[in-house]
Design a protein around this motif. Structure first.
Motif, PDB file in Angstrom:
ATOM      1  N   ARG A  16      80.497  17.383  45.487  1.00  0.00           N
ATOM      2  CA  ARG A  16      79.222  17.204  46.501  1.00  0.00           C
ATOM      3  C   ARG A  16      80.893  17.860  46.862  1.00  0.00           C
ATOM      4  O   ARG A  16      80.191  18.930  48.015  1.00  0.00           O
ATOM      5  CB  ARG A  16      78.953  16.122  47.088  1.00  0.00           C
ATOM      6  N   ASP A  20      81.238  22.001  49.290  1.00  0.00           N
ATOM      7  CA  ASP A  20      80.777  22.034  50.336  1.00  0.00           C
ATOM      8  C   ASP A  20      82.550  23.026  51.144  1.00  0.00           C
ATOM      9  O   ASP A  20      82.049  23.798  52.249  1.00  0.00           O
ATOM     10  CB  ASP A  20      81.072  20.617  51.253  1.00  0.00           C
ATOM     11  N   ASP A  41      68.656  27.377  63.040  1.00  0.00           N
ATOM     12  CA  ASP A  41      68.464  26.905  62.397  1.00  0.00           C
ATOM     13  C   ASP A  41      69.071  27.170  61.001  1.00  0.00           C
ATOM     14  O   ASP A  41      69.195  26.572  59.855  1.00  0.00           O
ATOM     15  CB  ASP A  41      67.693  26.290  61.958  1.00  0.00           C
ATOM     16  N   GLN A  44      71.620  24.475  59.178  1.00  0.00           N
ATOM     17  CA  GLN A  44      70.564  23.700  58.485  1.00  0.00           C
ATOM     18  C   GLN A  44      70.256  24.134  57.017  1.00  0.00           C
ATOM     19  O   GLN A  44      70.373  23.343  56.477  1.00  0.00           O
ATOM     20  CB  GLN A  44      69.672  22.873  59.398  1.00  0.00           C
ATOM     21  N   LYS A  45      70.196  25.521  56.875  1.00  0.00           N
ATOM     22  CA  LYS A  45      69.724  25.879  56.225  1.00  0.00           C
ATOM     23  C   LYS A  45      70.559  26.139  55.240  1.00  0.00           C
ATOM     24  O   LYS A  45      70.943  25.465  54.309  1.00  0.00           O
ATOM     25  CB  LYS A  45      69.231  28.046  56.739  1.00  0.00           C
ATOM     26  N   GLN A  47      73.645  24.025  54.874  1.00  0.00           N
ATOM     27  CA  GLN A  47      73.579  22.465  54.473  1.00  0.00           C
ATOM     28  C   GLN A  47      72.613  22.326  53.302  1.00  0.00           C
ATOM     29  O   GLN A  47      72.613  21.017  52.069  1.00  0.00           O
ATOM     30  CB  GLN A  47      73.590  21.567  55.801  1.00  0.00           C
ATOM     31  N   GLN A  48      71.211  22.272  53.915  1.00  0.00           N
ATOM     32  CA  GLN A  48      70.619  22.528  52.310  1.00  0.00           C
ATOM     33  C   GLN A  48      70.568  23.131  51.551  1.00  0.00           C
ATOM     34  O   GLN A  48      70.354  22.772  50.092  1.00  0.00           O
ATOM     35  CB  GLN A  48      69.374  23.464  52.761  1.00  0.00           C
ATOM     36  N   LEU A  49      71.697  24.775  51.482  1.00  0.00           N
ATOM     37  CA  LEU A  49      71.561  24.928  50.135  1.00  0.00           C
ATOM     38  C   LEU A  49      72.701  24.280  49.254  1.00  0.00           C
ATOM     39  O   LEU A  49      73.142  24.287  48.306  1.00  0.00           O
ATOM     40  CB  LEU A  49      72.625  26.348  50.301  1.00  0.00           C
ATOM     41  N   LEU A  51      73.349  20.804  49.026  1.00  0.00           N
ATOM     42  CA  LEU A  51      72.341  20.150  48.416  1.00  0.00           C
ATOM     43  C   LEU A  51      71.491  21.041  46.850  1.00  0.00           C
ATOM     44  O   LEU A  51      71.487  19.997  46.148  1.00  0.00           O
ATOM     45  CB  LEU A  51      71.232  19.524  49.330  1.00  0.00           C
ATOM     46  N   ASP A  52      70.876  22.100  47.616  1.00  0.00           N
ATOM     47  CA  ASP A  52      70.450  22.896  46.110  1.00  0.00           C
ATOM     48  C   ASP A  52      71.409  22.853  45.677  1.00  0.00           C
ATOM     49  O   ASP A  52      70.678  22.866  44.073  1.00  0.00           O
ATOM     50  CB  ASP A  52      69.642  23.774  47.362  1.00  0.00           C
ATOM     51  N   HIS A  55      71.593  19.822  43.605  1.00  0.00           N
ATOM     52  CA  HIS A  55      70.750  19.494  42.614  1.00  0.00           C
ATOM     53  C   HIS A  55      70.994  19.867  41.526  1.00  0.00           C
ATOM     54  O   HIS A  55      70.544  20.418  40.123  1.00  0.00           O
ATOM     55  CB  HIS A  55      70.099  19.544  43.297  1.00  0.00           C
TER      56      HIS A  55
END
Length: 193
Positions: A16, A20, A41, A44-45, A47-49, A51-52, A55
């Motif tokens: 993780r 980052d 945003d 935030q997008k 940050q979601q990337l 996480l994506d 996963h």
């Protein structure tokens, strides 16, 4: 192709952080965030990337292909109204796969180098090149002896080669009449190097 195995708890945390750190060094993404090319945003997008990607890398029982990761990054950047043709998507994808493979082996050396590089970069703030020639002689003498040791480490050549305003960090991006950043394409050079 990488067939996923299970990551230890330590490896999950390292992975993780590695994601980052690597995304934080990607100049195209950082420029998109700073300029809010994907809207208010955009951060935030991004940050979601991260996480994506995490996963995607830890999917159980599925083979991982670097091309699929490249497509994920390319689609994301297009969602930020940013088309990337400088080869950085391929480099970031490859480095993410390397970090993932190393984490599977319990090897965190690349992530540690990224961590050290990030702390060095934080200690040396970005300099703005103004074009004043008055103090160039003094700067050249002081910079010439320390430039190789002070520069952040690239996992592969060019990972952060478009950082704006840092002397010696590659070419400054060209902007066309419409305000678009012109980026040369490695893919369109006929495959020759």
């Amino acid at each position: 192709m990488v067939v996923p195995a299970h990551l230890t708890a330590e490896a999950v945390n390292e992975l993780r952080e590695g994601i980052d750190l690597l995304l934080g060094r990607w100049s195209a993404l950082q420029m998109a965030i700073q300029n809010e090319w994907g809207g208010r945003d955009t951060r935030q997008k991004a940050q979601q990337l991260a996480l994506d990607i995490y996963h995607w890398l830890i999917r159980p029982a599925e083979a991982l292909y670097v091309d699929d990761l490249e497509n994920l990054l390319d689609d994301f950047m297009l969602s930020l109204n940013t088309e990337i043709d400088d080869g950085s998507i391929e480099e970031i994808s490859e480095n993410l796969m390397i970090i993932h493979e190393e984490c599977l082996e319990g090897n965190f050396a690349s992530i540690e180098r990224l961590r050290q590089s990030a702390s060095q970069t934080a200690n040396h703030p970005m300099q703005v090149v103004t074009g004043d020639d008055d103090d160039d002689d003094d700067d050249d003498e002081s910079d010439s002896g320390s430039s190789s040791g002070d520069e952040p480490m690239d996992m592969e050549d060019g990972v952060d080669h478009l950082t704006v305003g840092e002397p010696g960090r590659g070419p400054t991006p060209m902007v066309d009449a419409d305000g678009w950043t012109v980026v040369s394409s490695r893919r369109n050079r006929g495959g020759t190097r």
